[in-house]
Structure formats: C-alpha cells, structure tokens
Motif scaffolding. Structure first.
Motif, mmCIF file in Angstrom:
data_model
loop_
_atom_site.group_PDB
_atom_site.id
_atom_site.type_symbol
_atom_site.label_atom_id
_atom_site.label_comp_id
_atom_site.label_asym_id
_atom_site.label_seq_id
_atom_site.Cartn_x
_atom_site.Cartn_y
_atom_site.Cartn_z
ATOM 1 N N THR A 106 53.284 26.340 28.019
ATOM 2 C CA THR A 106 54.328 27.408 27.840
ATOM 3 C C THR A 106 55.800 26.734 27.439
ATOM 4 O O THR A 106 56.202 25.753 28.138
ATOM 5 C CB THR A 106 54.446 28.225 28.968
ATOM 6 O OG1 THR A 106 53.529 28.727 29.678
ATOM 7 C CG2 THR A 106 55.759 29.445 29.038
ATOM 8 N N PRO A 107 56.252 27.383 26.432
ATOM 9 C CA PRO A 107 57.843 26.814 26.018
ATOM 10 C C PRO A 107 58.809 27.140 27.152
ATOM 11 O O PRO A 107 58.613 28.327 27.649
ATOM 12 C CB PRO A 107 57.959 27.529 24.655
ATOM 13 C CG PRO A 107 57.300 28.754 24.510
ATOM 14 C CD PRO A 107 56.078 28.286 25.427
ATOM 15 N N VAL A 108 59.322 26.277 27.494
ATOM 16 C CA VAL A 108 60.509 26.486 28.356
ATOM 17 C C VAL A 108 61.727 25.827 28.175
ATOM 18 O O VAL A 108 61.769 25.097 27.377
ATOM 19 C CB VAL A 108 60.043 25.950 29.711
ATOM 20 C CG1 VAL A 108 58.764 26.235 30.502
ATOM 21 C CG2 VAL A 108 59.747 24.229 29.876
ATOM 22 N N LEU A 126 53.487 31.660 40.542
ATOM 23 C CA LEU A 126 53.863 32.887 39.401
ATOM 24 C C LEU A 126 53.495 32.685 38.091
ATOM 25 O O LEU A 126 53.332 33.483 37.477
ATOM 26 C CB LEU A 126 55.314 32.898 39.763
ATOM 27 C CG LEU A 126 55.772 34.458 39.357
ATOM 28 C CD1 LEU A 126 55.052 35.518 39.926
ATOM 29 C CD2 LEU A 126 57.179 34.608 39.854
ATOM 30 N N GLY A 127 53.782 31.147 37.702
ATOM 31 C CA GLY A 127 53.514 30.988 36.219
ATOM 32 C C GLY A 127 52.018 31.440 35.772
ATOM 33 O O GLY A 127 51.845 31.895 34.615
ATOM 34 N N GLY A 128 51.117 31.012 36.675
ATOM 35 C CA GLY A 128 49.814 31.686 36.265
ATOM 36 C C GLY A 128 49.663 33.093 36.203
ATOM 37 O O GLY A 128 48.709 33.558 35.622
ATOM 38 N N ASP A 129 50.276 33.808 37.313
ATOM 39 C CA ASP A 129 50.153 35.126 37.526
ATOM 40 C C ASP A 129 50.931 35.929 36.415
ATOM 41 O O ASP A 129 50.386 36.858 35.585
ATOM 42 C CB ASP A 129 50.808 35.776 38.658
ATOM 43 C CG ASP A 129 49.822 35.079 39.822
ATOM 44 O OD1 ASP A 129 48.687 34.908 39.812
ATOM 45 O OD2 ASP A 129 50.409 35.158 41.039
ATOM 46 N N VAL A 130 51.902 35.645 36.092
ATOM 47 C CA VAL A 130 52.873 36.220 34.914
ATOM 48 C C VAL A 130 52.308 35.682 33.725
ATOM 49 O O VAL A 130 52.622 36.790 32.854
ATOM 50 C CB VAL A 130 54.318 35.884 35.014
ATOM 51 C CG1 VAL A 130 55.178 36.523 33.887
ATOM 52 C CG2 VAL A 130 55.022 36.643 36.452
ATOM 53 N N ASP A 142 54.947 34.307 27.877
ATOM 54 C CA ASP A 142 55.049 33.629 26.292
ATOM 55 C C ASP A 142 56.150 32.378 26.265
ATOM 56 O O ASP A 142 56.089 31.675 25.506
ATOM 57 C CB ASP A 142 55.108 34.542 25.207
ATOM 58 C CG ASP A 142 54.175 35.660 25.047
ATOM 59 O OD1 ASP A 142 52.975 35.145 24.706
ATOM 60 O OD2 ASP A 142 54.176 36.739 25.392
ATOM 61 N N LEU A 143 57.131 32.722 27.023
ATOM 62 C CA LEU A 143 58.331 31.841 26.980
ATOM 63 C C LEU A 143 59.139 31.962 28.546
ATOM 64 O O LEU A 143 59.030 33.079 28.953
ATOM 65 C CB LEU A 143 59.522 32.355 26.178
ATOM 66 C CG LEU A 143 60.906 31.831 26.134
ATOM 67 C CD1 LEU A 143 61.007 30.368 25.698
ATOM 68 C CD2 LEU A 143 61.847 32.497 25.172
ATOM 69 N N ALA A 144 59.437 30.842 28.920
ATOM 70 C CA ALA A 144 60.125 31.109 30.308
ATOM 71 C C ALA A 144 61.410 30.338 30.467
ATOM 72 O O ALA A 144 61.556 29.134 29.842
ATOM 73 C CB ALA A 144 59.050 30.377 31.128
ATOM 74 N N PHE A 147 56.848 26.642 35.504
ATOM 75 C CA PHE A 147 56.042 27.422 34.481
ATOM 76 C C PHE A 147 55.647 26.742 33.362
ATOM 77 O O PHE A 147 54.964 27.124 32.204
ATOM 78 C CB PHE A 147 57.426 28.383 33.890
ATOM 79 C CG PHE A 147 57.415 29.710 35.047
ATOM 80 C CD1 PHE A 147 56.841 30.815 34.781
ATOM 81 C CD2 PHE A 147 58.332 29.463 35.798
ATOM 82 C CE1 PHE A 147 57.022 31.792 35.612
ATOM 83 C CE2 PHE A 147 58.748 30.597 36.706
ATOM 84 C CZ PHE A 147 58.088 31.806 36.728
ATOM 85 N N GLN A 148 55.947 25.469 33.223
ATOM 86 C CA GLN A 148 55.706 24.896 31.884
ATOM 87 C C GLN A 148 54.140 24.532 31.370
ATOM 88 O O GLN A 148 53.742 24.859 30.454
ATOM 89 C CB GLN A 148 56.406 23.605 31.793
ATOM 90 C CG GLN A 148 56.181 22.713 30.382
ATOM 91 C CD GLN A 148 56.934 21.583 30.367
ATOM 92 O OE1 GLN A 148 57.031 20.650 31.189
ATOM 93 N NE2 GLN A 148 57.687 21.378 29.384
#
Length: 361
Positions: free
Chosen positions: A315-317, A227-231, A234-236, A308-309
């Motif tokens: 990606t900032p997490v 999902l991290g790739g699909d969505v 900018d921040l997770a 998600f990182q």
C-alpha cells in the motif's frame, strides 16, 4: 477558546483547543483506550457518514466519496502508561510499563490509579537526596524501581481497592504556553485532534476517506496493523508527533524538526520509508497552498504508517507529523501554528486526491 490560557499569550489557534484538552486529559493506555474512544466516536459521528469499531477498539469514521478509491487516515488514541503488577505489604504499588518510558522523568510525578471502584490519586515516590548513599547516587533510574505511593498508612485499604491489572496514567492538565500547547498525551492525541478537525472540514471528497483512530500503537503498532487488513485502503496517511529537539545543547543534525517551522512531511523513521510519490505530492500541495512545512528524517521510532504499508499487500503510504518537544513526558509541547498547518495540509491533500494519481514505483 478556553479561559484557562496563558495570560502572557496573545496567539489564536484555528483548531479546537477545548477538544484538545478533552482528548489529552482523558485516560487511555494501550488496550484500554475507552475514555478517549468515547470522545472520538462522538466527534466522528457528527462529522462522517458512519462509524464502526472493531474487536481491538479501533474506530473508523467513513466519509463516502464519489468513487470507491479509499484513503485511510490514521492517528493512534493510546498513551504510554502502566499496569499494576504488585501491591506490597506496605501498600506501595509496583508497575509494569505500557509503552516506552524514560525513567528519568518519572520521579515525583502525580498519577491516577484506575481502580475498579474509582480513580485514586498517587505519586511516584523518590528518595530525598539528603539520605542517598554514594552507591544509590550512582544507580541508573529504571522503570522496574518505580513505586506508587497512595498516601495511606493503611495497607489493607490499598489491597482492598487496588488489584493487579489496574491501570495507571499520569496526572496532568493541558494548557497554553506562549505560542504552544503543553501537557500529557499530545502523543498522539494532538494528531487525533488534527484528524477530527479535518473530518469536520472535508466536504464532498472525490474519494472515500476512512478516518481511523487506532489502538495499541505504543506497544508495537498493533491496532493499525490489524486495521490495515480490514480497511485495505488504496492509499494510507498516518498522523503522529515527531521529535523536536530544538533546545539548548542539542546539535542541529539531531534536532529532527523545529517548533514553529510548520508541519512535518515524513520521509522515514525506523519502521517505514514513505512512498516518494506520496511525500512529493504532499510537498507540492503544501507549496501550492502556502502551508508552512518541513521534512522529517527520524532515526528511531515507529508509527502507524508502517502498520498500513504491507499488512494486506503493498500500500502506498505517507505521513504528516506534528513537531513536539519533550516526547514521552507529561510536558509534551507543540506549537499551535504547526498544529494548524497539519490540519491545513491534510485537508488540502485529501481535497485534491482524485484516486487517479499513480503511486506505483
């Protein structure tokens, strides 16, 4: 509030306890989160602008903000469970674990076997201590030795109803206990609840928020990674439970968090080191809003935060955790005020996210 609360408790929760019961008592092992997904879809459809699912079963509810800057909020739907790998000639079931079990907690537990034509009640059998040999007493418990007894003397009836690949989950209700809630699958349904409560409360955000209920976290963060790739946010921000070993005979430095001391802002676990600027802003928001909080340094265990990182570039997490005792058992226990604090912090964090904070290091 439910009428089935502990009569000794006078604590009131801000969160929807009936929804928590529905979420935790639903079945949903990794890859088969269907029951809980239906609940999540229903709630997100009422609280967000649009809802979609993907081929892995992840659910995403989108709240459109005033900008294209996107924040993903993730909590996983799956619970640890089992898959039937063998039905023996006597009608007992042998299991393959889906997720990490401590075999010590499995003896004599009641389970649900999800057969094609309906659920069956079973128990995980154990040999009475009266008949154990000295050699048996010294053997360590293991998931491989677990068997399920369906209470029948007709093995053919079992073979007719149960097949290899059928799923098995623990049988347990969720109840209030003092200032806490206890039951199965608080990992991570209590955080799914926190996410849904936040979606209900969020009003006209400055940024677009994607509320993500993920799958297969317990077997390797698989849903969140995809999902991290699909969505591609900018921040997770991920939500999960964390260890609270604030019980007798556990040294202070091994307790990680304590019940009743607030929501936990994650600094690290074995899968992720959260972005310092993100967790510092979480702390500032908590202090500004007077939200009880503590810090989490978890030596082992991974969460969707890591999924998600870096699954689609850096990606900032950040992560917010609910302190929980007795993880990966059927009596997982969380303090109600800590759950409320988790919702309060997540809501305040999203309300104050403008998309203009610089999280680069």
């Amino acid at each position: 509030m439910t009428e089935a609360s502990d009569p000794g408790s006078d604590s009131d929760f801000d969160f929807d306890f009936d929804l928590l019961c529905e979420l935790t008592e639903a079945s949903g092992v990794p890859g088969y989160e269907d029951q809980v997904r239906e609940v999540v879809r229903r709630e997100l459809e009422a609280a967000t602008d649009r809802v979609r699912t993907d081929a892995m079963g992840n659910v995403v509810g989108t709240v459109e903000g005033d900008s294209d800057y996107t924040v993903a909020v993730a909590a996983h739907m799956d619970e640890i469970g089992f898959m039937v790998k063998h039905v023996d000639d006597d009608g007992f079931l042998r299991l393959d674990a889906l997720g990490g079990w401590d075999p010590r907690v499995l003896r004599a537990q009641r389970v649900r076997v999800h057969a094609a034509d309906g659920d069956l009640t079973g128990v995980i059998g154990s040999v009475p201590p009266h008949t154990l040999s000295a050699e048996d007493r010294e053997k360590d418990d293991s998931v491989e030795r677990v068997f399920v007894d369906l209470g029948t003397t007709d093995p053919e009836a079992v073979a007719d109803r149960v097949s290899v690949g059928d799923l098995v989950t623990m049988e347990q209700s969720t109840v209030r206990m003092g200032d806490a809630v206890t039951g199965k699958a608080l990992d991570d349904r209590v955080c799914v609840l926190a996410m849904l409560e936040t979606a209900r409360r969020l009003d006209d955000p400055a940024v677009t928020v994607q509320f993500c209920a993920t799958t297969q976290e317990e077997v390797g963060l698989r849903g969140a990674t995809a999902l991290g790739g699909d969505v591609d946010p900018d921040l997770a921000v991920a939500l999960d439970v964390t260890v609270a070993s604030d019980v007798p005979d556990v040294d202070d430095d091994r307790q990680v968090t304590r019940l009743g001391e607030g929501t936990a802002i994650k600094l690290k676990d074995s899968s992720v080191i959260t972005n310092p600027k993100v967790h510092r802003r979480m702390r500032a928001v908590a202090e500004d809003e007077g939200i009880a909080h503590q810090f989490e340094v978890l030596p082992a265990g991974g969460t969707d935060t890591a999924g998600f990182q870096n699954s689609h570039g850096a990606t900032p997490v950040g992560a917010i955790s609910v302190p929980t005792r007795y993880l990966h058992t059927v009596t997982e226990t969380a303090n109600g005020d800590d759950v409320d604090a988790t919702v309060d912090l997540l809501t305040a964090f999203l309300d104050t996210e403008t998309g203009e904070h610089d999280y680069t290091l």
